[in-house]
Write a protein that holds these residues in place. Structure first.
Motif, mmCIF file in Angstrom:
data_model
loop_
_atom_site.group_PDB
_atom_site.id
_atom_site.type_symbol
_atom_site.label_atom_id
_atom_site.label_comp_id
_atom_site.label_asym_id
_atom_site.label_seq_id
_atom_site.Cartn_x
_atom_site.Cartn_y
_atom_site.Cartn_z
ATOM 1 N N MET A 1 0.837 -1.175 0.000
ATOM 2 C CA MET A 1 0.000 0.000 0.000
ATOM 3 C C MET A 1 0.879 1.233 0.000
ATOM 4 N N LYS A 2 0.662 2.089 -0.956
ATOM 5 C CA LYS A 2 1.421 3.321 -1.009
ATOM 6 C C LYS A 2 0.811 4.340 -0.051
ATOM 7 N N ILE A 3 1.677 5.064 0.618
ATOM 8 C CA ILE A 3 1.212 6.097 1.545
ATOM 9 C C ILE A 3 1.367 7.451 0.872
ATOM 10 N N ASP A 4 0.272 8.144 0.732
ATOM 11 C CA ASP A 4 0.281 9.497 0.187
ATOM 12 C C ASP A 4 0.818 10.427 1.265
ATOM 13 N N THR A 5 1.772 11.269 0.922
ATOM 14 C CA THR A 5 2.344 12.172 1.914
ATOM 15 C C THR A 5 1.296 13.106 2.509
ATOM 16 N N ASN A 6 0.195 13.296 1.812
ATOM 17 C CA ASN A 6 -0.888 14.112 2.355
ATOM 18 C C ASN A 6 -1.630 13.382 3.476
ATOM 19 N N ASP A 7 -1.430 12.069 3.570
ATOM 20 C CA ASP A 7 -2.100 11.275 4.588
ATOM 21 C C ASP A 7 -1.189 10.929 5.760
ATOM 22 N N VAL A 8 -0.060 11.618 5.847
ATOM 23 C CA VAL A 8 0.876 11.431 6.951
ATOM 24 C C VAL A 8 0.690 12.603 7.913
ATOM 25 N N GLY A 18 -7.415 17.264 16.818
ATOM 26 C CA GLY A 18 -8.436 16.674 17.669
ATOM 27 C C GLY A 18 -9.003 15.393 17.096
ATOM 28 N N VAL A 19 -9.494 14.559 17.989
ATOM 29 C CA VAL A 19 -10.022 13.258 17.617
ATOM 30 C C VAL A 19 -11.213 13.395 16.676
ATOM 31 N N SER A 20 -12.088 14.340 16.938
ATOM 32 C CA SER A 20 -13.306 14.494 16.139
ATOM 33 C C SER A 20 -12.991 14.699 14.660
ATOM 34 N N LYS A 21 -12.028 15.561 14.366
ATOM 35 C CA LYS A 21 -11.667 15.818 12.968
ATOM 36 C C LYS A 21 -11.037 14.590 12.328
ATOM 37 N N LEU A 22 -10.177 13.891 13.067
ATOM 38 C CA LEU A 22 -9.529 12.698 12.533
ATOM 39 C C LEU A 22 -10.549 11.598 12.258
ATOM 40 N N VAL A 23 -11.501 11.422 13.159
ATOM 41 C CA VAL A 23 -12.551 10.419 12.974
ATOM 42 C C VAL A 23 -13.410 10.787 11.771
ATOM 43 N N SER A 24 -13.700 12.050 11.615
ATOM 44 C CA SER A 24 -14.493 12.508 10.474
ATOM 45 C C SER A 24 -13.779 12.203 9.155
ATOM 46 N N GLU A 25 -12.487 12.442 9.116
ATOM 47 C CA GLU A 25 -11.692 12.148 7.915
ATOM 48 C C GLU A 25 -11.692 10.643 7.628
ATOM 49 N N ALA A 26 -11.518 9.844 8.662
ATOM 50 C CA ALA A 26 -11.499 8.390 8.489
ATOM 51 C C ALA A 26 -12.853 7.883 8.001
ATOM 52 N N SER A 27 -13.925 8.444 8.529
ATOM 53 C CA SER A 27 -15.260 7.990 8.122
ATOM 54 C C SER A 27 -15.546 8.316 6.658
ATOM 55 N N GLY A 29 -13.288 7.781 4.437
ATOM 56 C CA GLY A 29 -12.432 6.877 3.680
ATOM 57 C C GLY A 29 -10.972 7.265 3.626
ATOM 58 N N ARG A 30 -10.605 8.330 4.291
ATOM 59 C CA ARG A 30 -9.206 8.759 4.291
ATOM 60 C C ARG A 30 -8.430 7.950 5.332
ATOM 61 N N PRO A 40 6.461 5.645 11.574
ATOM 62 C CA PRO A 40 5.017 5.372 11.594
ATOM 63 C C PRO A 40 4.676 4.517 12.814
ATOM 64 N N VAL A 41 3.690 4.963 13.590
ATOM 65 C CA VAL A 41 3.342 4.249 14.820
ATOM 66 C C VAL A 41 1.873 3.828 14.879
ATOM 67 N N ALA A 42 1.034 4.438 14.054
ATOM 68 C CA ALA A 42 -0.395 4.111 14.105
ATOM 69 C C ALA A 42 -1.048 4.519 12.790
ATOM 70 N N ALA A 43 -2.253 3.974 12.601
ATOM 71 C CA ALA A 43 -3.049 4.355 11.436
ATOM 72 C C ALA A 43 -4.464 4.653 11.911
ATOM 73 N N ILE A 44 -5.067 5.614 11.281
ATOM 74 C CA ILE A 44 -6.453 5.952 11.566
ATOM 75 C C ILE A 44 -7.235 5.615 10.306
ATOM 76 N N VAL A 45 -8.132 4.617 10.436
ATOM 77 C CA VAL A 45 -8.886 4.124 9.286
ATOM 78 C C VAL A 45 -10.359 3.997 9.656
ATOM 79 N N ASP A 46 -11.195 3.888 8.636
ATOM 80 C CA ASP A 46 -12.616 3.688 8.875
ATOM 81 C C ASP A 46 -12.860 2.272 9.364
ATOM 82 N N ILE A 47 -14.015 2.036 9.957
ATOM 83 C CA ILE A 47 -14.323 0.738 10.545
ATOM 84 C C ILE A 47 -14.401 -0.358 9.488
ATOM 85 N N LYS A 48 -14.842 -0.033 8.292
ATOM 86 C CA LYS A 48 -14.924 -1.018 7.218
ATOM 87 C C LYS A 48 -13.532 -1.570 6.892
ATOM 88 N N THR A 49 -12.560 -0.703 6.848
ATOM 89 C CA THR A 49 -11.179 -1.122 6.588
ATOM 90 C C THR A 49 -10.655 -1.977 7.740
#
Length: 99
Positions: A1-8, A18-27, A29-30, A40-49
């Motif tokens: 999986m390629k990591i887009d530098t915009n997603d780092v 804040g958590v709210s904005k990160l969760v919103s982005e993940a929901s 599909g980001r 890299p220590v963690a990933a924030i992804v949507d629940i489907k992923t």
């Protein structure tokens, strides 16, 4: 999986957003990769992923078990041994209750 530098994102930036904005982005599909000390220590992804990753991990474990079973089947000579004979060969008394 390629990591887009915009997603780092750094831990510091993640905290500032804040958590709210990160969760919103993940929901939406980001997928965000969180870095700490340039690692890299963690990933924030949507629940489907997340559910898909867990499903794939289960399939991976099943595949490992199938590979072991197949290898054993291919290398099985068909010869079988009685437990008593093996125990006797190694000097083990099966009636001994000492543990």
């Amino acid at each position: 999986m390629k990591i887009d530098t915009n997603d780092v994102i750094s831990v510091t930036d993640a905290s500032a957003q804040g958590v709210s904005k990160l969760v919103s982005e993940a929901s939406k599909g980001r997928h965000l990769v969180v870095f700490k000390n340039n690692q890299p220590v963690a990933a924030i992804v949507d629940i489907k992923t997340m559910e898909r990753l867990q499903y794939l991990e289960g399939l991976e474990e099943d595949l490992k078990l199938i590979a072991v079973a197949w290898a054993r089947t291919l290398t099985d000579s068909g010869e079988r041994y009685d437990l008593e004979d093996v125990a006797a060969e190694f000097g083990v008394d099966l009636d001994d209750d000492e543990d």
